[in-house]
Design a protein around this motif. Structure first.
Motif, PDB file in Angstrom:
ATOM      1  N   TYR A   1       0.801  -1.223   0.000  1.00 49.93           N
ATOM      2  CA  TYR A   1       0.000   0.000   0.000  1.00 49.93           C
ATOM      3  C   TYR A   1       0.835   1.276   0.000  1.00 49.93           C
ATOM      4  N   PHE A   2       1.976   1.263   0.613  1.00 47.25           N
ATOM      5  CA  PHE A   2       2.807   2.466   0.642  1.00 47.25           C
ATOM      6  C   PHE A   2       3.934   2.413  -0.383  1.00 47.25           C
ATOM      7  N   GLY A   3       4.368   1.210  -0.736  1.00 47.27           N
ATOM      8  CA  GLY A   3       5.428   1.053  -1.723  1.00 47.27           C
ATOM      9  C   GLY A   3       4.909   0.819  -3.123  1.00 47.27           C
ATOM     10  N   GLY A   4       3.627   0.478  -3.249  1.00 42.09           N
ATOM     11  CA  GLY A   4       3.023   0.268  -4.548  1.00 42.09           C
ATOM     12  C   GLY A   4       3.469  -0.999  -5.259  1.00 42.09           C
ATOM     13  N   GLU A   5       4.013  -1.952  -4.522  1.00 43.50           N
ATOM     14  CA  GLU A   5       4.478  -3.198  -5.127  1.00 43.50           C
ATOM     15  C   GLU A   5       3.313  -4.170  -5.306  1.00 43.50           C
ATOM     16  N   ASP A   6       3.384  -4.974  -6.358  1.00 46.14           N
ATOM     17  CA  ASP A   6       2.340  -5.980  -6.568  1.00 46.14           C
ATOM     18  C   ASP A   6       2.705  -7.267  -5.810  1.00 46.14           C
ATOM     19  N   THR A   7       1.776  -8.198  -5.811  1.00 50.69           N
ATOM     20  CA  THR A   7       1.932  -9.439  -5.046  1.00 50.69           C
ATOM     21  C   THR A   7       3.160 -10.232  -5.461  1.00 50.69           C
ATOM     22  N   ASN A   8       3.385 -10.369  -6.750  1.00 48.10           N
ATOM     23  CA  ASN A   8       4.529 -11.150  -7.226  1.00 48.10           C
ATOM     24  C   ASN A   8       5.865 -10.500  -6.865  1.00 48.10           C
ATOM     25  N   THR A   9       5.936  -9.193  -6.935  1.00 54.69           N
ATOM     26  CA  THR A   9       7.168  -8.484  -6.567  1.00 54.69           C
ATOM     27  C   THR A   9       7.468  -8.667  -5.087  1.00 54.69           C
ATOM     28  N   ILE A  10       6.446  -8.563  -4.262  1.00 57.80           N
ATOM     29  CA  ILE A  10       6.621  -8.753  -2.823  1.00 57.80           C
ATOM     30  C   ILE A  10       7.050 -10.189  -2.537  1.00 57.80           C
ATOM     31  N   ALA A  11       6.434 -11.142  -3.215  1.00 62.69           N
ATOM     32  CA  ALA A  11       6.768 -12.560  -3.013  1.00 62.69           C
ATOM     33  C   ALA A  11       8.229 -12.822  -3.348  1.00 62.69           C
ATOM     34  N   ARG A  12       8.708 -12.271  -4.458  1.00 57.05           N
ATOM     35  CA  ARG A  12      10.118 -12.459  -4.830  1.00 57.05           C
ATOM     36  C   ARG A  12      11.048 -11.783  -3.820  1.00 57.05           C
ATOM     37  N   ALA A  13      10.683 -10.592  -3.357  1.00 58.80           N
ATOM     38  CA  ALA A  13      11.539  -9.865  -2.411  1.00 58.80           C
ATOM     39  C   ALA A  13      11.629 -10.573  -1.063  1.00 58.80           C
ATOM     40  N   LEU A  14      10.535 -11.186  -0.649  1.00 59.50           N
ATOM     41  CA  LEU A  14      10.510 -11.866   0.656  1.00 59.50           C
ATOM     42  C   LEU A  14      10.813 -13.355   0.551  1.00 59.50           C
ATOM     43  N   ASP A  15      10.944 -13.841  -0.669  1.00 60.68           N
ATOM     44  CA  ASP A  15      11.226 -15.251  -0.925  1.00 60.68           C
ATOM     45  C   ASP A  15      10.162 -16.157  -0.317  1.00 60.68           C
ATOM     46  N   VAL A  16       8.883 -15.783  -0.575  1.00 63.77           N
ATOM     47  CA  VAL A  16       7.742 -16.596  -0.151  1.00 63.77           C
ATOM     48  C   VAL A  16       6.796 -16.731  -1.346  1.00 63.77           C
ATOM     49  N   PRO A  17       5.922 -17.724  -1.331  1.00 65.61           N
ATOM     50  CA  PRO A  17       4.958 -17.868  -2.430  1.00 65.61           C
ATOM     51  C   PRO A  17       3.985 -16.677  -2.487  1.00 65.61           C
ATOM     52  N   ALA A  18       3.463 -16.412  -3.685  1.00 69.53           N
ATOM     53  CA  ALA A  18       2.509 -15.301  -3.864  1.00 69.53           C
ATOM     54  C   ALA A  18       1.254 -15.520  -3.018  1.00 69.53           C
ATOM     55  N   GLY A  19       0.831 -16.769  -2.850  1.00 68.59           N
ATOM     56  CA  GLY A  19      -0.332 -17.064  -2.013  1.00 68.59           C
ATOM     57  C   GLY A  19      -0.114 -16.661  -0.563  1.00 68.59           C
ATOM     58  N   THR A  20       1.115 -16.821  -0.094  1.00 68.63           N
ATOM     59  CA  THR A  20       1.444 -16.414   1.276  1.00 68.63           C
ATOM     60  C   THR A  20       1.337 -14.899   1.415  1.00 68.63           C
ATOM     61  N   VAL A  21       1.788 -14.179   0.399  1.00 64.81           N
ATOM     62  CA  VAL A  21       1.688 -12.711   0.420  1.00 64.81           C
ATOM     63  C   VAL A  21       0.215 -12.302   0.466  1.00 64.81           C
ATOM     64  N   LYS A  22      -0.620 -12.940  -0.351  1.00 62.88           N
ATOM     65  CA  LYS A  22      -2.049 -12.622  -0.361  1.00 62.88           C
ATOM     66  C   LYS A  22      -2.689 -12.914   0.989  1.00 62.88           C
ATOM     67  N   SER A  23      -2.314 -14.019   1.578  1.00 61.38           N
ATOM     68  CA  SER A  23      -2.840 -14.388   2.885  1.00 61.38           C
ATOM     69  C   SER A  23      -2.415 -13.380   3.954  1.00 61.38           C
ATOM     70  N   ARG A  24      -1.143 -13.005   3.937  1.00 60.08           N
ATOM     71  CA  ARG A  24      -0.651 -12.023   4.912  1.00 60.08           C
ATOM     72  C   ARG A  24      -1.335 -10.665   4.730  1.00 60.08           C
ATOM     73  N   LEU A  25      -1.581 -10.299   3.478  1.00 58.70           N
ATOM     74  CA  LEU A  25      -2.303  -9.049   3.224  1.00 58.70           C
ATOM     75  C   LEU A  25      -3.712  -9.123   3.797  1.00 58.70           C
ATOM     76  N   HIS A  26      -4.389 -10.208   3.540  1.00 57.77           N
ATOM     77  CA  HIS A  26      -5.761 -10.363   4.020  1.00 57.77           C
ATOM     78  C   HIS A  26      -5.833 -10.294   5.547  1.00 57.77           C
ATOM     79  N   TYR A  27      -5.060 -11.135   6.202  1.00 54.29           N
ATOM     80  CA  TYR A  27      -5.118 -11.174   7.668  1.00 54.29           C
ATOM     81  C   TYR A  27      -4.490  -9.926   8.307  1.00 54.29           C
ATOM     82  N   GLY A  28      -3.483  -9.372   7.665  1.00 60.11           N
ATOM     83  CA  GLY A  28      -2.880  -8.143   8.166  1.00 60.11           C
ATOM     84  C   GLY A  28      -3.833  -6.964   8.097  1.00 60.11           C
TER      85      GLY A  28
END
Length: 104
Positions: A61-88
């Motif tokens: 939300y503040f960096g404007g990164e998409d799910t796939n970019t965040i997943a690559r940066a954090l070295d986690v699956p894109a589904g994990t990023v989506k889940s963390r976004l939802h619950y966060g």
């Protein structure tokens, strides 16, 4: 007669209320206090989240990164990023409600 016209013009409201200036007056800036308060409340609410949820929300939300970019940066699956976004975001909403912030 000319003398009286000059005196009348000098005494008129035109001369008392209007003042010529070489520069333009400063423009009024909109009040920033509400924006500052909102930023403070969001920062406080973000601090209550886990590091994983906070990092994903900030990147998205503040960096404007998409799910796939965040997943690559954090070295986690894109589904994990989506889940963390939802619950966060859900936890962020609850944290804001605890301090009295409600959806307008």
């Amino acid at each position: 007669m000319a003398r009286n016209l000059v005196i009348d013009d000098w005494r008129s409201a035109h001369h008392r209320l209007e003042h010529a200036r070489a520069e333009l007056p400063e423009r009024a800036e909109p009040d920033q206090s509400e924006r500052i308060l909102d930023s403070w409340l969001i920062s406080e609410a973000l601090a209550t989240l886990s590091a994983e949820h906070r990092d994903v929300i900030i990147r998205a939300y503040f960096g404007g990164e998409d799910t796939n970019t965040i997943a690559r940066a954090l070295d986690v699956p894109a589904g994990t990023v989506k889940s963390r976004l939802h619950y966060g975001l859900h936890a962020l909403k609850l944290a804001l409600q605890e301090v009295g912030v409600s959806r307008p």
